[in-house]
Design a protein around this motif. Sequence first.
Motif, short mmCIF file in Angstrom:
data_model
loop_
_atom_site.label_atom_id
_atom_site.label_comp_id
_atom_site.label_asym_id
_atom_site.label_seq_id
_atom_site.Cartn_x
_atom_site.Cartn_y
_atom_site.Cartn_z
N PHE A 130 -15.02 -8.38 0.06
CA PHE A 130 -14.97 -6.80 0.83
C PHE A 130 -16.13 -6.60 0.01
O PHE A 130 -16.86 -6.70 -0.86
CB PHE A 130 -14.14 -6.04 0.79
N GLY A 131 -16.89 -5.66 0.88
CA GLY A 131 -17.84 -5.16 -0.14
C GLY A 131 -19.15 -5.76 -0.57
O GLY A 131 -19.84 -6.44 0.59
N ARG A 174 -12.69 -3.74 -4.66
CA ARG A 174 -11.79 -2.79 -4.01
C ARG A 174 -10.25 -2.22 -4.02
O ARG A 174 -10.61 -0.61 -3.46
CB ARG A 174 -11.71 -3.82 -2.51
N TYR A 225 -10.64 1.28 -5.97
CA TYR A 225 -11.21 2.17 -5.12
C TYR A 225 -9.91 2.70 -4.04
O TYR A 225 -9.32 4.12 -4.04
CB TYR A 225 -12.71 2.09 -3.71
N LEU A 226 -9.66 2.34 -3.92
CA LEU A 226 -7.73 2.54 -3.30
C LEU A 226 -7.01 3.09 -4.18
O LEU A 226 -6.36 4.32 -3.67
CB LEU A 226 -6.97 1.14 -2.35
N LEU A 273 -13.08 7.60 -12.35
CA LEU A 273 -12.64 6.57 -12.27
C LEU A 273 -14.26 5.86 -12.65
O LEU A 273 -15.66 6.00 -13.08
CB LEU A 273 -13.64 6.58 -10.49
N ARG A 287 0.96 -1.37 -0.46
CA ARG A 287 0.13 -0.08 0.21
C ARG A 287 0.35 1.14 -0.03
O ARG A 287 0.43 2.30 -0.84
CB ARG A 287 -0.94 -0.40 1.76
N GLU A 306 0.94 3.88 -2.63
CA GLU A 306 1.18 5.62 -2.60
C GLU A 306 2.11 6.66 -2.66
O GLU A 306 2.15 7.86 -3.84
CB GLU A 306 1.42 5.87 -1.30
N GLU A 345 -6.41 10.71 -4.18
CA GLU A 345 -7.32 11.86 -3.80
C GLU A 345 -6.76 12.81 -2.97
O GLU A 345 -6.07 14.02 -3.03
CB GLU A 345 -9.03 11.72 -3.81
N ARG A 346 -6.12 11.71 -2.06
CA ARG A 346 -5.24 12.75 -0.77
C ARG A 346 -4.24 13.33 -1.77
O ARG A 346 -3.85 14.78 -1.12
CB ARG A 346 -4.88 11.59 -0.07
N GLU A 387 -8.60 6.43 -3.81
CA GLU A 387 -8.36 7.29 -2.11
C GLU A 387 -7.16 7.72 -2.12
O GLU A 387 -6.55 9.58 -1.95
CB GLU A 387 -8.73 5.96 -1.61
N ILE A 388 -5.96 7.20 -2.79
CA ILE A 388 -4.71 6.98 -2.48
C ILE A 388 -4.14 8.93 -3.56
O ILE A 388 -4.18 9.77 -3.40
CB ILE A 388 -3.46 6.60 -2.87
#
Lengths: 410, 410
Positions: free
Chosen positions: A351-352, A95, A98-99, A113, A71, A75, A105-106, A102-103
Amino acid sequence: MNFREINPSPRMLMCPGPVEADPRVLRAMSAHILGQFDPEFTSLMEETQEMLRLVFQTKNTQTFVVDSTSRGGLETVLTGAICPGDKVLIPAFGRFGYLLAEILERCNADVTLIETEWGTVFAPEQIEEELKKKSYKAVACIHGETSTSMMQPLDEVGKICKRHGALLIVDTVATLGGAEVKVDEWNIDACIAGTQKCISAPSGSALISYNRAIEEIILSRKKVEKGIRTVEDIDGKLPQIPSNYLDLAQLQDYWSPRHLNHHTEATSMQYAIHEALRCVLMESLEERFLRHKLNDKALCAGLKAMGISIFGDLENKMPVVTAIEIPEGIDGKVLRYEMLNDFGIEVATSFGPLDGKVIRIGNMGYSSQKRNILFTLGALEAILLKNNVKISAGDGVAAALQVYCSANGN
Amino acid sequence: MNFREINPSPRMLMCPGPVEADPRVLRAMSAHILGQFDPEFTSLMEETQEMLRLVFQTKNTQTFVVDSTSRGGLETVLTGAICPGDKVLIPAFGRFGYLLAEILERCNADVTLIETEWGTVFAPEQIEEELKKKSYKAVACIHGETSTSMMQPLDEVGKICKRHGALLIVDTVATLGGAEVKVDEWNIDACIAGTQKCISAPSGSALISYNRAIEEIILSRKKVEKGIRTVEDIDGKLPQIPSNYLDLAQLQDYWSPRHLNHHTEATSMQYAIHEALRCVLMESLEERFLRHKLNDKALCAGLKAMGISIFGDLENKMPVVTAIEIPEGIDGKVLRYEMLNDFGIEVATSFGPLDGKVIRIGNMGYSSQKRNILFTLGALEAILLKNNVKISAGDGVAAALQVYCSANGN
């Protein structure tokens, strides 16, 4: 003082990671520590880079290890290659897509997406269609999406990205060392992998490789720390990378022949990775991929013979993970608990939308072994029978054995 | 395939890290992998937290391990506790003070750096004077500054910070396990340490502890990932933490009894840290600090008897690092090369204004042993004599031995 010594119960890790480390890798970690700038240690680092290039099937100079789990490796590469405001397309099919979002967007990237149903992958045209709509700096995607067991074919995607001038950044955390990953041939600009899956080392480090195009971005974002800067050091023109620890500009200097001081390299994990890559290459990539494929074939044959449905588009299933639909009459948690508790075998939930619907069985690295496949099928059968699930008793292991016999020409 | 197996030459790591890992720690790492949510593994994690609280001398619930080297641990805590625009005071007395500033500037903190000559520490009044000038959110400082060998007394600093309503965030990377670090008693709000120095495990992980005040900031910055979020999850009000990997909000959930999925924990490093902390506690903190002090006393006595000058303010020298002024007639690089090449002993250079002027000798963790001190003094003498540096031959080891004899009451 009643703290226990480390003495784990026997385990067969048939989950999608972490999986069993090769015993040779575990032994390598018990070697004593070398100083981080000891020439013996830096030469080990260089050998690791050389082996890693062979495993990534690349000539990229920038091929090295990041001291964080996969992970953190994702990043590191994403925040290095992507500047604030850059447009990035993420074709997500589970999933871990999405990660990536997420990374990104930060780090204030402009993320688009696109999604496809869990259990399927994208047709190359779907990605091309999106690239025609606007000018993307990069496409970031997962190769093997362990959350769904799907593997996105990348050969065409790489060509499309090249044609549209978008960088291709790929997460091969779950596939490297277990399935074909051809960084150069597939036009992957940056590739990230882990250690704890098909490479069969412990978790804790990330393996990365990127080409000259990415390197030039990194160099334009470089700033040398006050504590160690010299008059030769010139700051780059693009925005500085937001993290100091995961700063590719500093990391690539640290891994260069100059070995410029940054963090204190994780010595024992370096030993582990060096040995793990050596084991991969001694087996040979070709043999290793065949082994995973054969064990996958046997596992799937066994599951089908037992009457268990395999989830998703089988054409694009990863050879290293199989998601099974949880049969009626048993709860996924009970199944996993009994596998672990009665047989010491770990399989995973998901997940999900798939949580509670599928169980994921890994077939990775050192855990990808004939005996593990046979034991897993046997244990699964016993637990399903114990819970009064209707399956065809005795057929699972037999079908798997038949696959192995046929492979041996019997 | 000509890549070598891991087989390092014998080494005595008398540098300020990484130092020799305790052999029991190295052996613990060769245990096989457990799954990250295996109850056996999560109970090991909980034991580690319990032991770590004893070592940090704290009751902080939030006491755990970050899967990055110490530098990453610093960034994790700083970027979690400090929001963009927050005023932070850094009293810097060496290179690692600059590193704190470097990390904080990247997260857009409003940093004020005050400096004191390398080789000295701050008087508490100097820090208080600065805190009177404006309202600071936090003071961030180094406890043991290995670049200069100085150790900042913190007891008074903690009281001052409390009085002025500033958080105190301290880097004890070089001291934890080798010198007194009293997180609660000294009013330290957040504390970061490493594994590769006085804790005597390999590099690769960071040890952190923080109190309720910091935890509340973290909770206000929380955002749960799309891939695993549930209806219960509510986003916080302060700006989100910039990193996903080093996101304390996610990390503290991962280390909570809920064990919410984030990264894949570094299994073997967890084994190492568990065993290393156990070794620290079996020896007892008190005995351990005494051992480091005694070896430091012997080392310094030996150096002085040889005629070598010790750098800096001796009142505030760390017991675990000694910087010596490089005697006239020998180049620091030659000295280090010959120590490593002829004797397999690693000592270190320094940075910035001290580069080429001092050599740093470590005395940390498992490397802090009577025989290591004696061998190091003997080797140093031989190399200085070989290079025609005028020293008093035979006196160094003798003086050190005398310290050990006196300590034994002989």
